[in-house]
Design a protein around this motif. Structure first.
Motif, mmCIF file in Angstrom:
data_model
loop_
_atom_site.group_PDB
_atom_site.id
_atom_site.type_symbol
_atom_site.label_atom_id
_atom_site.label_comp_id
_atom_site.label_asym_id
_atom_site.label_seq_id
_atom_site.Cartn_x
_atom_site.Cartn_y
_atom_site.Cartn_z
ATOM 1 N N SER A 223 1.236 -25.247 -27.174
ATOM 2 C CA SER A 223 -0.119 -25.068 -28.019
ATOM 3 C C SER A 223 0.014 -26.360 -28.759
ATOM 4 O O SER A 223 0.988 -26.924 -29.427
ATOM 5 N N GLY A 224 -1.202 -27.386 -28.531
ATOM 6 C CA GLY A 224 -1.260 -28.712 -28.710
ATOM 7 C C GLY A 224 -2.685 -29.066 -28.546
ATOM 8 O O GLY A 224 -3.729 -28.136 -28.109
ATOM 9 N N THR A 225 -3.210 -30.373 -29.064
ATOM 10 C CA THR A 225 -4.387 -31.291 -28.165
ATOM 11 C C THR A 225 -4.268 -32.315 -27.848
ATOM 12 O O THR A 225 -2.757 -33.281 -28.355
ATOM 13 N N PHE A 226 -5.064 -32.697 -26.908
ATOM 14 C CA PHE A 226 -4.530 -33.209 -26.388
ATOM 15 C C PHE A 226 -5.887 -35.001 -27.085
ATOM 16 O O PHE A 226 -6.247 -34.497 -27.784
ATOM 17 N N GLY B 245 0.675 -27.373 -35.926
ATOM 18 C CA GLY B 245 1.287 -26.803 -37.020
ATOM 19 C C GLY B 245 2.203 -27.996 -37.238
ATOM 20 O O GLY B 245 2.170 -28.468 -38.293
ATOM 21 N N SER B 246 3.300 -28.196 -36.226
ATOM 22 C CA SER B 246 4.234 -29.210 -36.827
ATOM 23 C C SER B 246 3.680 -30.599 -36.852
ATOM 24 O O SER B 246 4.165 -31.670 -37.973
#
Length: 220
Positions: free
Chosen positions: A150-153, A170-171
């Motif tokens: 999970s994350g964003t570009f 989160g991190s």
């Protein structure tokens, strides 16, 4: 007609680099420019091609089957210089701006997907065979054996063009998107360069309307 393509692209790269140096400072949240020097617009379609920063190697983005996948969901950069297989479009996640800006969270998706892919949006999945976090499209149904990250570009300026970055939810950890050659595949996978020296995939944006003109010139 490959010479026509090469000369046309070389000239436009020169114009693009000139516009880039004039229009950009070192601040974040600046308009991302296409090859003609125009800002990228959310929802419009663009090809990405390697920039001339280190010599043009390979072509555009393609979707292919990898490993035991039964669907073309892995994102690769083609080894073929004149490849215009897959175009992309971008959506701002944290603002309603029409323009795409550097260092801002984005949703990235392919404009045409295979029927077997359950989504056209870019995701990151962990390929346990090659032990790399790779780019793909689809959702969890396309990756039964792999973990989804999970994350964003976002898009950053790099060299004489741009690069993609992926930040984990989160991190706060962010990683360059690099290219990885896996034996037997038709292109280099795009992946999170977590353990490698900084060597991101450097590219430029080409509007699909202009790309169609180049393709016609090459095959004429």
């Amino acid at each position: 007609m490959k010479l026509v393509y090469s000369l046309t692209l070389s000239f436009l790269l020169f114009v693009f680099i000139t516009n880039l140096s004039i229009a950009f400072s070192n601040d974040d949240n600046e308009p991302v420019l296409d090859l003609s020097g125009k800002p990228l617009i959310a929802g419009n379609e663009y090809y990405i091609l390697p920039s001339s920063g280190r010599g043009i190697t390979g072509g555009g983005i393609e979707l292919e089957k990898t490993g035991n996948s039964k669907c073309e969901v892995t994102v690769l950069q083609s080894y073929r210089l004149f490849s215009f297989q897959t175009s992309l479009k971008f959506t701002n996640l944290k603002n309603s701006s029409e323009q795409i800006l550097t260092s801002t969270p984005l949703e990235i998706e392919v404009t045409k997907k295979p029927d077997c892919a359950h989504s056209s949006k870019w995701i990151v999945f962990v390929d346990n065979v090659i032990h790399k976090s790779c780019l793909g499209i689809g959702d969890y149904r396309n990756y039964d054996d792999f973990q989804k990250v999970s994350g964003t570009f976002s898009i950053l300026k790099y060299g004489k063009g741009y690069q993609f970055e992926f930040c984990l939810d989160g991190s706060g950890a962010c990683y360059d998107i690099g290219r990885y050659h896996h034996f037997g595949e038709i292109g280099k996978r795009l992946y999170l360069a977590e353990q490698d020296p900084k060597d991101p995939f450097e590219f430029i944006f080409l509007p699909t309307s202009f790309g169609t003109g180049i393709i016609k010139s090459v095959v004429a």
